[in-house]
Design a protein around this motif. Structure first.
Motif, PDB file in Angstrom:
ATOM      1  N   ILE A  91      26.519 -30.695 -16.090  1.00 31.92           N
ATOM      2  CA  ILE A  91      27.289 -31.511 -15.160  1.00 31.92           C
ATOM      3  C   ILE A  91      27.832 -32.724 -15.903  1.00 31.92           C
ATOM      4  CG2 ILE A  91      27.060 -33.057 -13.144  1.00 31.92           C
ATOM      5  CD1 ILE A  91      25.101 -31.027 -11.988  1.00 31.92           C
ATOM      6  N   ILE A  92      29.079 -33.054 -15.631  1.00 35.27           N
ATOM      7  CA  ILE A  92      29.642 -34.288 -16.193  1.00 35.27           C
ATOM      8  C   ILE A  92      29.256 -35.409 -15.234  1.00 35.27           C
ATOM      9  CG2 ILE A  92      31.750 -35.537 -16.759  1.00 35.27           C
ATOM     10  CD1 ILE A  92      32.946 -32.664 -17.328  1.00 35.27           C
ATOM     11  N   PHE A  93      28.361 -36.244 -15.683  1.00 37.23           N
ATOM     12  CA  PHE A  93      27.796 -37.216 -14.757  1.00 37.23           C
ATOM     13  C   PHE A  93      28.624 -38.480 -14.616  1.00 37.23           C
ATOM     14  CE2 PHE A  93      24.065 -34.540 -15.461  1.00 37.23           C
ATOM     15  CZ  PHE A  93      23.666 -34.358 -14.159  1.00 37.23           C
ATOM     16  N   GLU A  94      29.514 -38.710 -15.592  1.00 39.16           N
ATOM     17  CA  GLU A  94      30.239 -39.979 -15.553  1.00 39.16           C
ATOM     18  C   GLU A  94      31.734 -39.747 -15.747  1.00 39.16           C
ATOM     19  OE1 GLU A  94      27.909 -42.903 -16.037  1.00 39.16           O
ATOM     20  OE2 GLU A  94      29.479 -44.235 -15.270  1.00 39.16           O
ATOM     21  N   SER A  95      32.525 -40.241 -14.823  1.00 37.17           N
ATOM     22  CA  SER A  95      33.971 -40.199 -15.029  1.00 37.17           C
ATOM     23  C   SER A  95      34.487 -41.628 -14.895  1.00 37.17           C
ATOM     24  CB  SER A  95      34.634 -39.283 -14.009  1.00 37.17           C
ATOM     25  OG  SER A  95      34.780 -39.962 -12.777  1.00 37.17           O
ATOM     26  N   GLU A  96      35.777 -41.779 -14.967  1.00 36.69           N
ATOM     27  CA  GLU A  96      36.405 -43.093 -14.930  1.00 36.69           C
ATOM     28  C   GLU A  96      35.936 -43.923 -13.723  1.00 36.69           C
ATOM     29  OE1 GLU A  96      40.922 -44.746 -14.476  1.00 36.69           O
ATOM     30  OE2 GLU A  96      40.633 -42.654 -15.057  1.00 36.69           O
TER      31      GLU A  96
ATOM     32  N   MET B 147      36.595 -40.038  -6.693  1.00 34.21           N
ATOM     33  CA  MET B 147      37.666 -39.242  -6.075  1.00 34.21           C
ATOM     34  C   MET B 147      39.012 -39.624  -6.712  1.00 34.21           C
ATOM     35  SD  MET B 147      38.974 -39.170  -2.132  1.00 34.21           S
ATOM     36  CE  MET B 147      37.531 -38.554  -1.287  1.00 34.21           C
ATOM     37  N   ASN B 148      39.724 -38.622  -7.162  1.00 31.06           N
ATOM     38  CA  ASN B 148      41.037 -38.898  -7.754  1.00 31.06           C
ATOM     39  C   ASN B 148      42.033 -39.237  -6.666  1.00 31.06           C
ATOM     40  OD1 ASN B 148      39.799 -38.218 -10.046  1.00 31.06           O
ATOM     41  ND2 ASN B 148      41.091 -36.463 -10.534  1.00 31.06           N
ATOM     42  N   ARG B 149      43.086 -39.891  -7.065  1.00 34.87           N
ATOM     43  CA  ARG B 149      44.094 -40.212  -6.078  1.00 34.87           C
ATOM     44  C   ARG B 149      44.723 -38.929  -5.537  1.00 34.87           C
ATOM     45  NH1 ARG B 149      48.617 -44.006  -7.965  1.00 34.87           N
ATOM     46  NH2 ARG B 149      46.746 -44.951  -8.799  1.00 34.87           N
ATOM     47  N   VAL B 150      44.978 -38.908  -4.249  1.00 38.55           N
ATOM     48  CA  VAL B 150      45.596 -37.732  -3.650  1.00 38.55           C
ATOM     49  C   VAL B 150      47.061 -37.706  -4.067  1.00 38.55           C
ATOM     50  CG1 VAL B 150      46.254 -36.658  -1.474  1.00 38.55           C
ATOM     51  CG2 VAL B 150      44.003 -37.680  -1.727  1.00 38.55           C
ATOM     52  N   GLN B 151      47.458 -36.592  -4.684  1.00 44.26           N
ATOM     53  CA  GLN B 151      48.797 -36.516  -5.257  1.00 44.26           C
ATOM     54  C   GLN B 151      49.876 -36.453  -4.194  1.00 44.26           C
ATOM     55  OE1 GLN B 151      48.021 -33.026  -7.411  1.00 44.26           O
ATOM     56  NE2 GLN B 151      47.467 -34.061  -9.312  1.00 44.26           N
TER      57      GLN B 151
ATOM     58  N   LEU C  32      34.950 -33.884  -9.958  1.00 42.84           N
ATOM     59  CA  LEU C  32      33.932 -34.937  -9.899  1.00 42.84           C
ATOM     60  C   LEU C  32      32.668 -34.632 -10.700  1.00 42.84           C
ATOM     61  CD1 LEU C  32      34.268 -35.934  -6.140  1.00 42.84           C
ATOM     62  CD2 LEU C  32      35.097 -37.210  -8.111  1.00 42.84           C
ATOM     63  N   THR C  33      32.455 -33.373 -11.025  1.00 39.05           N
ATOM     64  CA  THR C  33      31.199 -33.020 -11.708  1.00 39.05           C
ATOM     65  C   THR C  33      31.407 -32.107 -12.909  1.00 39.05           C
ATOM     66  OG1 THR C  33      30.846 -31.015 -10.395  1.00 39.05           O
ATOM     67  CG2 THR C  33      30.013 -33.085  -9.471  1.00 39.05           C
ATOM     68  N   GLY C  34      32.623 -31.608 -13.090  1.00 42.48           N
ATOM     69  CA  GLY C  34      32.870 -30.672 -14.182  1.00 42.48           C
ATOM     70  C   GLY C  34      32.390 -29.256 -13.870  1.00 42.48           C
ATOM     71  N   LEU C  35      31.742 -29.069 -12.736  1.00 44.45           N
ATOM     72  CA  LEU C  35      31.202 -27.743 -12.398  1.00 44.45           C
ATOM     73  C   LEU C  35      32.326 -26.750 -12.122  1.00 44.45           C
ATOM     74  CD1 LEU C  35      28.216 -28.767 -10.101  1.00 44.45           C
ATOM     75  CD2 LEU C  35      28.011 -27.462 -12.225  1.00 44.45           C
ATOM     76  N   LYS C  36      32.174 -25.571 -12.702  1.00 44.03           N
ATOM     77  CA  LYS C  36      33.165 -24.496 -12.547  1.00 44.03           C
ATOM     78  C   LYS C  36      32.457 -23.226 -12.105  1.00 44.03           C
ATOM     79  CE  LYS C  36      37.132 -25.020 -15.645  1.00 44.03           C
ATOM     80  NZ  LYS C  36      37.704 -24.576 -16.914  1.00 44.03           N
TER      81      LYS C  36
END
Lengths: 242, 242
Positions: free
Chosen positions: B124-129, A1-5, B69-73
């Protein structure tokens, strides 16, 4: 989850859309905000609703507010949709009314919608200190503006019921008196589904609904040929017990 | 409306329950909170979700968070239910995680649930920061505890889909590849409805679904007799265009 802006504290409310049927018209229960003693004369109509209390569940809040504003108890309320348009409480009249009744500075308001189908004969307390409850023809929603986005909320509730009736005919019986005529049932069906059913085909179709019983009784005190009465036997039908 | 006795500022979030089907198992997309660098080792699984931004509509928030969170559009998300038990965010681990990711002191959290059915082949983008997305067998939800009340949220979403499939069979085709076997369709149906359909009766019933087309093609690369393929033709079927 990204930080809430950027976060604004939204308040959460519940609003109840209560439908009743008088044999001819589908009605919705609205509350009038009695503020006639104020110079602004705020007397808009709205759905029965309230901000949720601290430590109060959504369902509990819906049951509470309906009881507080109408005296109705033991009503089965279904949650159908939540409404969170950031602009739904932007009308200055609504903002003013919120501040007066809650003594809070309220920016944004996310509301959780509940719907109930009740027999119109149910005892309702129509007048309280600061509000008046009243039945309105659902069609009149096209002719006046409710507070907040309550026109939209009420029409979405009707849409929800429409979808339910399509597949679960027994939903209709919650709105009818214990004994009803085929014409009443057809009127109700046609209003909800926006159809114009053929009298014979409709009767044929309804008599196939499990639990619908044809009685040897007829409507009384009518100036024309008394129509037959029907009733819905829950134990034989498909309606789930609540 | 009576005066609100006591109001705590609840935060509002959205959570997405995304279902996919691999031909044998119904799966749900979960996010792992990567906090392995912390001594507490917070690595619970949760649904993709986020607190809504200021001036952000609920639907917009659901679409945003799923994409982040997943890249899904371009995913069709349906709102199905809101969850507001005052205790749903009481777990200290969840509180701690919320504070770290949002930099906010969060008491109560009301969440609006969204559900999506997607083809499992979707990229799906399975991995983010800070997170990892992964498909989990829906049955595994009985074996481990998700963050907050997300087990409940996911099971309610499944229940919502179950009710939809009962009346709108075409809902199933959103989870299947463009061409599928009757066995895949039956597996999916049986998992969702918790039934054990008879092979012949099921096929007979499905061939009556408007828009289901039997193809002159067969599944390839199978070590046994290649089963026939089917597809769902939206234009001929009852599925509404979105």
């Amino acid at each position: 989850m990204n930080r809430v802006q950027s976060v604004l504290y939204p308040y959460v409310s519940v609003d109840c859309v209560v439908f009743g049927f008088d044999g001819e018209r589908l009605k919705v229960l609205l509350i009038e905000r009695n503020m006639n003693n104020s110079s602004e004369g705020l007397s808009d109509k709205k759905l029965p609703g309230s901000i949720i209390y601290e430590n109060e569940d959504l369902n509990t809040a819906a049951v509470r507010v309906l009881h507080e504003l109408t005296g109705l108890k033991n009503i089965y309320l279904s949650q159908f949709h939540s409404f969170g348009n950031p602009e739904r409480s932007n009308n200055p009249r609504d903002k003013q009314w919120l501040e007066r009744t809650t003594k809070l500075k309220i920016g944004r308001l996310v509301t959780v919608g509940y719907v109930a189908l009740i027999k119109i004969s149910r005892k309702i307390i129509f007048e309280s200190e600061s509000t008046t409850a009243r039945w309105y023809d659902i069609k009149s929603l096209n002719t006046f503006q409710l507070a907040f986005d309550h026109n939209k909320v009420a029409l979405e509730a009707l849409n929800y019921i429409r979808n339910k009736v399509k597949y679960e005919t027994y939903t209709l019986f919650e709105l009818l008196p214990q004994k009803f005529t085929m014409t009443q049932l057809r009127n109700l069906y046609d209003i909800i589904l926006e159809t114009k059913s053929d009298v014979r085909n409709f009767q044929k179709k309804m008599l196939q609904v499990e639990g619908l019983e044809q009685l040897d009784e007829f409507q009384k005190d009518v100036p024309y040929r008394a129509p037959r009465l029907y009733r819905y036997n829950k134990r034989k039908g498909a309606a789930p017990s609540k």
